[in-house]
Structure formats: structure tokens, C-alpha cells
Scaffold this active site. Structure first.
Site, PDB file in Angstrom:
ATOM      1  N   SER A  76       0.829  -0.998   0.043  1.00 60.08           N
ATOM      2  CA  SER A  76      -0.207   0.053  -0.107  1.00 60.08           C
ATOM      3  C   SER A  76       0.821   1.187  -0.042  1.00 60.08           C
ATOM      4  O   SER A  76       0.300   2.240   0.164  1.00 60.08           O
ATOM      5  CB  SER A  76      -0.930  -0.033   1.334  1.00 60.08           C
ATOM      6  OG  SER A  76      -0.240   0.205   2.375  1.00 60.08           O
ATOM      7  N   THR A 199      -1.618   2.715   2.986  1.00 57.37           N
ATOM      8  CA  THR A 199      -1.044   3.962   3.429  1.00 57.37           C
ATOM      9  C   THR A 199      -0.292   4.049   4.729  1.00 57.37           C
ATOM     10  O   THR A 199      -0.576   2.986   5.538  1.00 57.37           O
ATOM     11  CB  THR A 199      -2.203   5.064   3.697  1.00 57.37           C
ATOM     12  OG1 THR A 199      -2.948   5.299   2.460  1.00 57.37           O
ATOM     13  CG2 THR A 199      -1.624   6.461   3.915  1.00 57.37           C
ATOM     14  N   THR A 217       1.679   6.983   0.370  1.00 51.11           N
ATOM     15  CA  THR A 217       0.731   5.941  -0.172  1.00 51.11           C
ATOM     16  C   THR A 217       1.077   5.710  -1.570  1.00 51.11           C
ATOM     17  O   THR A 217       1.509   6.525  -2.283  1.00 51.11           O
ATOM     18  CB  THR A 217      -0.750   6.119   0.255  1.00 51.11           C
ATOM     19  OG1 THR A 217      -1.499   5.136  -0.032  1.00 51.11           O
ATOM     20  CG2 THR A 217      -1.031   7.560  -0.607  1.00 51.11           C
ATOM     21  N   ARG A 227      -5.957   9.218 -10.549  1.00 47.38           N
ATOM     22  CA  ARG A 227      -6.653   9.321  -9.352  1.00 47.38           C
ATOM     23  C   ARG A 227      -5.738   9.953  -8.236  1.00 47.38           C
ATOM     24  O   ARG A 227      -4.678   9.350  -7.907  1.00 47.38           O
ATOM     25  CB  ARG A 227      -7.262   8.283  -8.905  1.00 47.38           C
ATOM     26  CG  ARG A 227      -8.163   8.111  -7.703  1.00 47.38           C
ATOM     27  CD  ARG A 227      -7.453   7.715  -6.592  1.00 47.38           C
ATOM     28  NE  ARG A 227      -8.224   7.546  -5.308  1.00 47.38           N
ATOM     29  CZ  ARG A 227      -7.656   7.204  -4.273  1.00 47.38           C
ATOM     30  NH1 ARG A 227      -6.435   7.221  -3.984  1.00 47.38           N
ATOM     31  NH2 ARG A 227      -8.556   7.168  -3.263  1.00 47.38           N
ATOM     32  N   THR A 250      -5.751   7.353   7.292  1.00 46.06           N
ATOM     33  CA  THR A 250      -5.522   6.257   6.207  1.00 46.06           C
ATOM     34  C   THR A 250      -6.922   5.913   5.792  1.00 46.06           C
ATOM     35  O   THR A 250      -7.930   6.134   6.666  1.00 46.06           O
ATOM     36  CB  THR A 250      -4.797   4.805   6.636  1.00 46.06           C
ATOM     37  OG1 THR A 250      -5.260   4.429   7.690  1.00 46.06           O
ATOM     38  CG2 THR A 250      -3.298   5.270   6.877  1.00 46.06           C
ATOM     39  N   GLY A 251      -6.949   4.875   4.812  1.00 48.73           N
ATOM     40  CA  GLY A 251      -8.405   4.647   4.401  1.00 48.73           C
ATOM     41  C   GLY A 251      -9.108   5.197   3.151  1.00 48.73           C
ATOM     42  O   GLY A 251      -8.298   5.787   2.263  1.00 48.73           O
TER      43      GLY A 251
HETATM   44  N1  GLY Z   1      -6.108   7.293   2.035  1.00 47.94           N
HETATM   45  C1  GLY Z   1      -5.301   6.827   0.785  1.00 47.94           C
HETATM   46  C2  GLY Z   1      -6.097   6.849  -0.466  1.00 47.94           C
HETATM   47  O1  GLY Z   1      -7.224   6.932  -0.578  1.00 47.94           O
HETATM   48  O2  GLY Z   1      -5.326   6.983  -1.418  1.00 47.94           O
END
Ligand code: GLY
Length: 347
Positions: A76, A199, A217, A227, A250-251
Site C-alpha cells: 500500500s 497508506t 501511499t 486518481r 489512512t483509508g
Molecule cells: N488514503 C489513501 C487513499 O485513499 O489514497
């Protein structure tokens, strides 16, 4: 009254009314403290070690997360991170430095193993805050940072398995016996239904009460190229105020972008909230605004998770999340590195 003195006078009045908040705490921690996501146990240990040796809290945080950026097993973050839908690894990162209230960030950066270092260079060596894509890569090249292929064999195989299992109506066919050849891929097939985010965030406070933070991340696995998530956006995936505290996350990045959650949590600490109260306030704001039924469970709660890692100027810390009871985050203080349980809103 001259215009300038009017504006200065108005500023003083505003400062004492509209912007009134609890004044910065004079308290300092009796020992440096670092807090991070659960994949940052070694990171918090190294960060505290560096702060004990007199290192700047941002440099300590960056050194800590570099351990995860270079780890091929963490899918990640950095090297070994899962790629976008075309199989290309694109990294996001931001840093923030409390004493100067400065920050830097990179988004959609390819071929550079340590995006957090590039984010710190954006902060220190440009008059900008955020560089993206090709511009970020050229900036890294200008600073002599070597390029390398970030797609490990493990990440390539996971990506290919995802691509080949997407649809029976396309031309990508999985081999019949793939999981017999690669049994470890079985668990990944189960995960493809749920989009994979990871992340690392690390926030540090040194013994003077100065604060630094970093988030880094590879973002949402198999994302649309270009994105950008919350991790390189100050206020979303990270924010800090040297007078009060820091919050990183994170998330599901989109939820943080839509709520500027890290900024919100730091504002809560400015108003006197503890790190735990501030983290839960950020979780609740996401829940309140999550109106799309596509992103809700049957009980209306979010069908995704967001986690927050917080530390205040006095060294009090917390980890909070929307869900996932029992999940852990990393912390290091005078009692050494350890994992502690997140406070959650839902199981
Ligand atoms: N929190 C990491 C992402 O959505 O890219």
C-alpha cells in the site's frame, strides 16, 4: 483613519473574537512521541530514536515512513505498492512542519521510491506546496533522485490476477490453475471485491513540543490513472498546527477529501478537544455526510473505513476509526514502541 491602520485594527478585533480559541498549551511532552498507522511500528521506533538524538520532528517522521516506502512486502506504500488499473505504480505523499507551518506534497508520482522525501523537497526547495505527475517527476530528477521500477513481481501478479478476474466479457483470461501455482493469491481474489487502500501516516512531537507529520501511499489499488487521494492533500490526509497537535489518516481518501477531516480534527484540538475526541469528531463528520447508498451498509453506516492518528503538543495521542474493532495503530513514547487498539464508532 488610514486604510492600513483600519485593517490592522480590524485584524486585532477579529483575532480576539471570531478566531478566539484555546491558547496554545504551554505543556510539552516529557519525552518525544510518535504515532502511526498499524504498519508503522518500526517507523515510530526510529522516529523517536531520531528525536531523542535531537532530530527535527518532520525529519524523524520521514525517516520512519521511509522504512515502509522501501519495504516490498507492504502493498500500500512506495516500492511494492499496488499499481493503477494499467499496472503503473503512482504514489502520493505530503509532509507538514510545525515550527514553520510549511508543507509540501507530490501526487501521481511515478518511479520514485521515497515520495515523502520529494514532498519534503517541495516544501524546502520551492515556493509551492503541491507538484503532480510529470512535473513532480522532473522536479525529483532535478534533485538527482534516482528512478526505479516500483512494480515488484508480487504486485504485478496481484494486479494481473485482478485484471484477469474483472469480467468474462473481456479478452484477459486467467489460467485455470493459477491459485494452485500461486496459493498466496487466493486471499487476494477475496479482496478484489473490496477495494484495497493502505497508506502510512506518522505524526511526531519532540520534547520541545514541536510537531512534524507525513503521509505516504500508493493509493487506491487499481485506481483510474491520475486518481489522487487524500494523502497528498494538506487538511485531508494530514494536517497539523504547532500550537496544538497533528492528525493524519489512512483509508478511503475520497471521504477525507470531502470532509477535510485532518484539518477538522486539528481544529477540534484547537478548541480544546483531546486527540481521541478530535479523532472521533472527524469519524462522525464522515458518517454524517456519507449520503450515497452505494457507500452504506444496510444499517446506513459507511461501507468503508477511515482511520485517524493524532498527537497533541503535550504528547497525548490517540487512534480512532469508523469501524474495525480490534484493529491497532502504532505508538512510541518513553514506554517504547507498541501497538494499541483504535477507538471505533462501529464494529
Ligand atoms: N488514503 C489513501 C487513499 O485513499 O489514497
Amino acid at each position: 483613519m488610514k486604510r492600513r491602520s483600519f485593517i490592522q485594527g480590524a485584524g486585532t478585533a477579529l483575532a480576539s473574537s471570531v478566531f478566539a480559541s484555546q491558547s496554545p498549551t504551554a505543556t510539552k511532552p516529557n519525552h518525544p512521541v510518535a504515532v502511526a498507522s498499524g504498519n508503522g511500528l518500526k517507523s515510530v521506533e526510529l522516529a523517536v530514536k531520531q528525536m531523542l538524538a535531537g532530530g527535527d520532528p518532520l525529519d524523524a517522521a520521514v525517516a520512519g515512513v521511509n522504512l515502509v516506502e522501501e519495504d516490498p512486502e507492504d502493498t500500500s506504500v512506495g516500492y511494492g505498492g499496488l499499481p493503477n488499473e494499467r499496472g503503473v505504480v503512482e504514489l502520493d505523499s505530503c509532509v507538514m512542519h510545525g515550527p514553520t507551518h510549511n508543507g509540501g506534497a507530490v501526487a501521481s508520482l511515478r518511479n520514485i521510491k521515497y515520495p515523502s522525501r520529494v514532498a519534503r523537497l517541495v516544501m524546502k526547495r520551492t515556493d509551492h506546496v503541491l507538484l503532480v505527475g510529470q512535473g513532480a517527476l522532473e522536479f525529483a530528477r532535478a534533485h538527482g533522485i534516482p528512478e526505479e521500477n516500483l512494480l515488484t513481481e508480487k504486485a504485478r501478479k496481484i494486479w494481473l490476477a485482478w485484471k484477469e478476474s474483472l469480467s468474462k466479457g473481456d479478452d484477459w483470461l486467467p489460467p485455470e490453475d493459477l491459485t494452485a501455482q500461486e496459493p498466496w493469491l487466493k486471499k487476494w481474489y477475496e479482496r478484489f471485491a473490496k477495494r484495497h487502500t493502505g497508506t502510512i501516516n506518522c505524526c511526531c512531537v519532540d520534547k520541545n513540543g514541536d510537531i512534524g507529520g507525513v503521509t505516504t501511499t500508493s493509493g487506491l489499488a487499481f485506481k483510474i490513472p491520475g486518481r489522487v487521494g487524500d494523502s497528498p492533500i494538506l487538511g485531508a490526509g494530514l494536517f497539523l498546527d504547532n500550537g496544538y497537535g497533528a492528525c493524519g489518516s489512512t483509508g478511503r481518501g475520497e471521504a477525507n477529501l470531502l470532509n477535510l477531516s485532518s484539518f477538522l480534527a486539528v481544529e477540534e484540538m484547537r478548541r480544546g478537544a483531546s486527540p481521541r475526541e478530535a479523532g472521533l469528531a472527524a469519524c462522525k463528520r464522515i458518517v454524517e455526510h456519507n449520503r450515497d447508498p452505494r457507500l452504506q451498509k444496510a444499517d446506513g453506516s459507511p461501507d468503508f473505513n477511515v482511520k485517524f492518528f493524532l498527537v497533541n503538543k503535550a504528547g497525548d495521542y490517540a487512534g480512532c476509526a469508523i469501524r474495525d474493532r480490534g484493529a491497532k495503530y502504532a505508538v512510541c513514547d518513553e514506554n517504547g514502541p507498541r501497538l494499541e487498539e483504535l477507538t471505533v464508532l462501529y464494529d
